[in-house]
Structure formats: C-alpha cells, structure tokens
Design a protein around this motif. Sequence first.
Motif, PDB file in Angstrom:
ATOM      1  N   HIS A 156      30.143 -85.039   2.190  1.00  6.66           N
ATOM      2  CA  HIS A 156      28.861 -85.724   2.029  1.00  6.66           C
ATOM      3  C   HIS A 156      28.740 -87.022   2.828  1.00  6.66           C
ATOM      4  O   HIS A 156      27.639 -87.572   2.909  1.00  6.66           O
ATOM      5  CB  HIS A 156      28.630 -86.034   0.544  1.00  6.66           C
ATOM      6  N   TYR A 157      29.835 -87.498   3.392  1.00 10.95           N
ATOM      7  CA  TYR A 157      29.789 -88.794   4.083  1.00 10.95           C
ATOM      8  C   TYR A 157      28.795 -88.784   5.241  1.00 10.95           C
ATOM      9  O   TYR A 157      28.051 -89.734   5.448  1.00 10.95           O
ATOM     10  CB  TYR A 157      31.181 -89.148   4.593  1.00 10.95           C
ATOM     11  N   ASP A 158      28.775 -87.719   6.007  1.00  8.73           N
ATOM     12  CA  ASP A 158      27.847 -87.594   7.134  1.00  8.73           C
ATOM     13  C   ASP A 158      27.423 -86.131   7.228  1.00  8.73           C
ATOM     14  O   ASP A 158      28.200 -85.286   7.680  1.00  8.73           O
ATOM     15  CB  ASP A 158      28.516 -88.030   8.437  1.00  8.73           C
ATOM     16  N   PRO A 159      26.198 -85.805   6.818  1.00  9.56           N
ATOM     17  CA  PRO A 159      25.737 -84.413   6.828  1.00  9.56           C
ATOM     18  C   PRO A 159      25.765 -83.769   8.217  1.00  9.56           C
ATOM     19  O   PRO A 159      25.790 -82.538   8.329  1.00  9.56           O
ATOM     20  CB  PRO A 159      24.299 -84.509   6.296  1.00  9.56           C
ATOM     21  N   ALA A 160      25.765 -84.588   9.280  1.00 10.96           N
ATOM     22  CA  ALA A 160      25.798 -84.042  10.645  1.00 10.96           C
ATOM     23  C   ALA A 160      27.189 -83.594  11.061  1.00 10.96           C
ATOM     24  O   ALA A 160      27.353 -82.985  12.117  1.00 10.96           O
ATOM     25  CB  ALA A 160      25.269 -85.084  11.634  1.00 10.96           C
ATOM     26  N   VAL A 161      28.196 -83.910  10.236  1.00 11.21           N
ATOM     27  CA  VAL A 161      29.573 -83.507  10.520  1.00 11.21           C
ATOM     28  C   VAL A 161      29.977 -82.506   9.436  1.00 11.21           C
ATOM     29  O   VAL A 161      30.217 -82.876   8.294  1.00 11.21           O
ATOM     30  CB  VAL A 161      30.522 -84.722  10.533  1.00 11.21           C
ATOM     31  N   ARG A 162      30.048 -81.251   9.811  1.00 14.04           N
ATOM     32  CA  ARG A 162      30.224 -80.186   8.809  1.00 14.04           C
ATOM     33  C   ARG A 162      31.692 -79.877   8.567  1.00 14.04           C
ATOM     34  O   ARG A 162      32.451 -79.610   9.500  1.00 14.04           O
ATOM     35  CB  ARG A 162      29.511 -78.910   9.278  1.00 14.04           C
ATOM     36  N   MET A 163      32.107 -79.947   7.297  1.00  7.59           N
ATOM     37  CA  MET A 163      33.448 -79.544   6.892  1.00  7.59           C
ATOM     38  C   MET A 163      33.447 -78.027   6.658  1.00  7.59           C
ATOM     39  O   MET A 163      32.802 -77.538   5.730  1.00  7.59           O
ATOM     40  CB  MET A 163      33.870 -80.258   5.606  1.00  7.59           C
ATOM     41  N   ALA A 164      34.162 -77.301   7.502  1.00  7.25           N
ATOM     42  CA  ALA A 164      34.126 -75.840   7.436  1.00  7.25           C
ATOM     43  C   ALA A 164      35.206 -75.267   6.526  1.00  7.25           C
ATOM     44  O   ALA A 164      35.048 -74.155   6.006  1.00  7.25           O
ATOM     45  CB  ALA A 164      34.279 -75.261   8.841  1.00  7.25           C
ATOM     46  N   GLY A 165      36.299 -75.995   6.338  1.00  4.37           N
ATOM     47  CA  GLY A 165      37.391 -75.496   5.516  1.00  4.37           C
ATOM     48  C   GLY A 165      38.437 -76.565   5.324  1.00  4.37           C
ATOM     49  O   GLY A 165      38.403 -77.615   5.966  1.00  4.37           O
ATOM     50  N   VAL A 166      39.380 -76.301   4.428  1.00  6.29           N
ATOM     51  CA  VAL A 166      40.401 -77.276   4.072  1.00  6.29           C
ATOM     52  C   VAL A 166      41.785 -76.619   4.147  1.00  6.29           C
ATOM     53  O   VAL A 166      41.968 -75.482   3.697  1.00  6.29           O
ATOM     54  CB  VAL A 166      40.172 -77.833   2.642  1.00  6.29           C
ATOM     55  N   VAL A 167      42.737 -77.371   4.706  1.00  6.21           N
ATOM     56  CA  VAL A 167      44.155 -77.008   4.665  1.00  6.21           C
ATOM     57  C   VAL A 167      44.852 -78.011   3.754  1.00  6.21           C
ATOM     58  O   VAL A 167      44.726 -79.226   3.944  1.00  6.21           O
ATOM     59  CB  VAL A 167      44.793 -77.048   6.065  1.00  6.21           C
ATOM     60  N   LEU A 168      45.567 -77.520   2.761  1.00  7.70           N
ATOM     61  CA  LEU A 168      46.392 -78.383   1.921  1.00  7.70           C
ATOM     62  C   LEU A 168      47.737 -78.563   2.603  1.00  7.70           C
ATOM     63  O   LEU A 168      48.396 -77.588   2.956  1.00  7.70           O
ATOM     64  CB  LEU A 168      46.588 -77.769   0.538  1.00  7.70           C
TER      65      LEU A 168
END
Length: 438
Positions: free
Chosen positions: A139-151
């Motif tokens: 949510h910090y910057d809607p123009a930068v999309r988080m597509a997935g997460v690596v733990l």
Amino acid sequence: MTRALIIGAPRSGSGKTSVTIGLLRAFARRGIRVRGVKSGPDYIDPGFHQAATGLPGLNLDSWAMEPDLVAHLLRQAAKDTDLLLIESAMGLFDGIDGGQGRTGAAADLSRLLGIPVLLVLDVSGQSQTAAAVAIGFRHYDPAVRMAGVVLNRAGSERHVRLSKAAIEQAGMDVVGAVMRNGELSLPERHLGLVQASEQPAIQSHIDRLADVMETSLDLDAILSLAIEIAPDRGATGAHLPPPGQRVAIASDAAFTFLYPHLGAHWRAAGAELVPFSPLADEAPEKDCDACWLPGGYPELHAPQLAAAAVFRTGLARFAETRPVHGECGGYMVLGEGLEDANGATHAMTGLLSHSTSFATRKMNLGYRQATLLADGPLGETGQVIRGHEFHYAKVTDPGTDEAFATIADGTGQPIGRSGGRRAHVTGTFFHAIARVTI
C-alpha cells in the motif's frame, strides 16, 4: 518476448543478492536465457550476475540516468534474452531527494517501466509480523506493484506456516521460503562483496544457491509474475561517449570497475576496447588513442603496482601525446603516492601531483553531479556528468594540478572542486555513469 521482474527487499542484508543469483542460475539451468540487472550504482553485483548466467550484467540508475536512457538500456538488454531479473539496491524505496522518479531507488524503475516486484522478506525474529511488512509494501505506493513474496531465513517449517498464512490471509502470494543457512552467505570486504572473479569456488557456490532456490521456491510461479518488455524505441544522447576510437582499458584485480553499460555502448559506437594488466607489468598498447584506468582495489596491490616499471614508464610515454583518465582507484594510481592500510607509502605513476591514503579510512559514498572544467575524455567544458563516489581512501596531499570538475551531491548541494588535470592526464574519485542532456 522478454519478461522482467524486480527483486526487492525492505533493507540491505535481507538476502536478495543470494536469492537473485540463485534464481538466475536456476532459470539458466532450465534453458531460459536470463540476464541479471542491478538497480543503482553498485558495480560488484553485476559480476555475480554474469557469473551465474554467462551474460554481461547491467546497471540501471534512475538518478544518474535520464528516463529515456533507462528504458533504452533495459530494452537493449532484452535482446536475445527471455527473462530479466532486476536486483534492487538497499531497500526497494531507498533513494535521495532527486525529484520525481529520479531518486535512485528501484521503485522508480517499477513506476517508469511498469515492472512488478518480488519481495524478499527476511523473517528471522518474526512470524505473523512479516504480514504487516508485506501489507505496508503493497500500500505504500500503488504505482509499485508487489507481485509475490519470498520468505527468507526461516527457522523451521512451523515458522514458515505462520508467516505464510498471515501474508496469504492479507491477499498476497507467497512463492516459497528459504530456510536459514549460513553457508549461503557471500564473503565481504570494505567495498562490499568480494568480487566474483576473485572467488575460485564461485561457480560451485552459485550452484548451491540454485539448488536451494529450486527446492525452496516455485520457479513457475515466479516466472509467471514477470511482465513483457516493450520493444526498444532507439538510442538516446545521454550515453557517455567513448573516450577514443581504440581505448586501452586497465583490467585486472586492481582495476575492475568499468560499468557494463559503458563498455557495451563504446563498442556499439565503434570503439575497440584493448585490455591490459598493470599488475602483470603491461603498458597500454602504443596504437591506442586513449587510456582508461577504472576503479578497483589498487590499495590491495600497491607494492606490485609500484614495482611495475614497464607499466609506469609506458603509461607516462602514452600520456605525452594522448589522453589518460583515471576513476577512483585509477585516480589513486595516477598520483604521486599511495599509503596502504599498514601505513607504508608506495610510489605511483606521478602523472598527477596528489597523494592518497588508505591507512586512515573514511567512507565516501554518494551520488555526484560533475561539471567539467576543461575538454577531455568525458566531454567538453561545461558538460554535466552524473555518477557517484564510493571509496574509503582520502587525499592526503591535493597537489598543484588544475581541478578536473566542480561537483555537487545528488540533491544539488555544491561540494567543491574535484580531481586533477595536467596536460593529457585527468582523474577523479568520481565514477561517471551518464551525461545530462536536459
């Protein structure tokens, strides 16, 4: 079709370099033509990217490079490549106040090029709290999309379950988890990681990283997150032009920091780059019309450089009629003397009159904007060049030469005069990345 994905993290030390290198090799094993890209001015990581893939690395820097140059370089790198993995420097949003889209952060590349982010989260010391971090990134910057997460650096399967469940309940995809393993770390020294070219066992280490990524992460899911890159729209005037038609380039363990995009553009512009090794007591070839001494680690090889009589004599003769330029480590070698970490002073080439020391170390790090004070290898008087400084050495005697440039920091605050010039010889601690044309 070439696709691209940014690999980012909340901070330095999160493990994104190991994840990136492992993924590069893992995808290459599948027959995918994959190339690594580094966000920011880091000149060490591209060497690891090349070691993992066999393809030259690339730096993209949103502060030092104009947006058209960033897009052009990325699309040039996409030729004959299936996948580009762009490794963020520091934290994903970390940069300077350089204006909209010109902070130097990898997030700028995501906004400019529409490339999504694979977020690497070091979950050591936390579990469900990792979800709060991931949600903040989303949510910090809607123009930068988080597509997935690596733990990364998970301590147990239970640790993975808790962290993964919390993140997925927040609506974000977890594409795998890498367990805590001290053997995955890479050795470091004063300018960062020990270079890939200096590690005899680097290929076996990269293979171990790839083995871990193959067993820990969903490679198909990661590949599906990458987006297609648009075709190149043509060249831009922001490139740094070649300093000559046939350029002698110092290249060995003491001189390593030539940015991949510079060498590639110089060759594309018709220049021939002719390597020589000062450590092997070689001089620049006599039929070259310019000589470039890149940065590197001369402070670790000062006695050998001081004893390299053929190199020193040949460089002096070359400089009588043709331009010689040194950056950072190259600038140190152009001076009268270099004091090593043990306090011993070694004679350098003396083509400029300053002296430097590595004995009393102080880190100098930051973006620099240089305005040239005379015509030379980097351009004409008044040309503005953007780049950076990263060194621990300092000038102990400024000498009597004319200054090479006036410099400001990344926010435009004046720093003063920098470097030296005498006849055909110029040098500075400043690493040039690109020209300013607007």
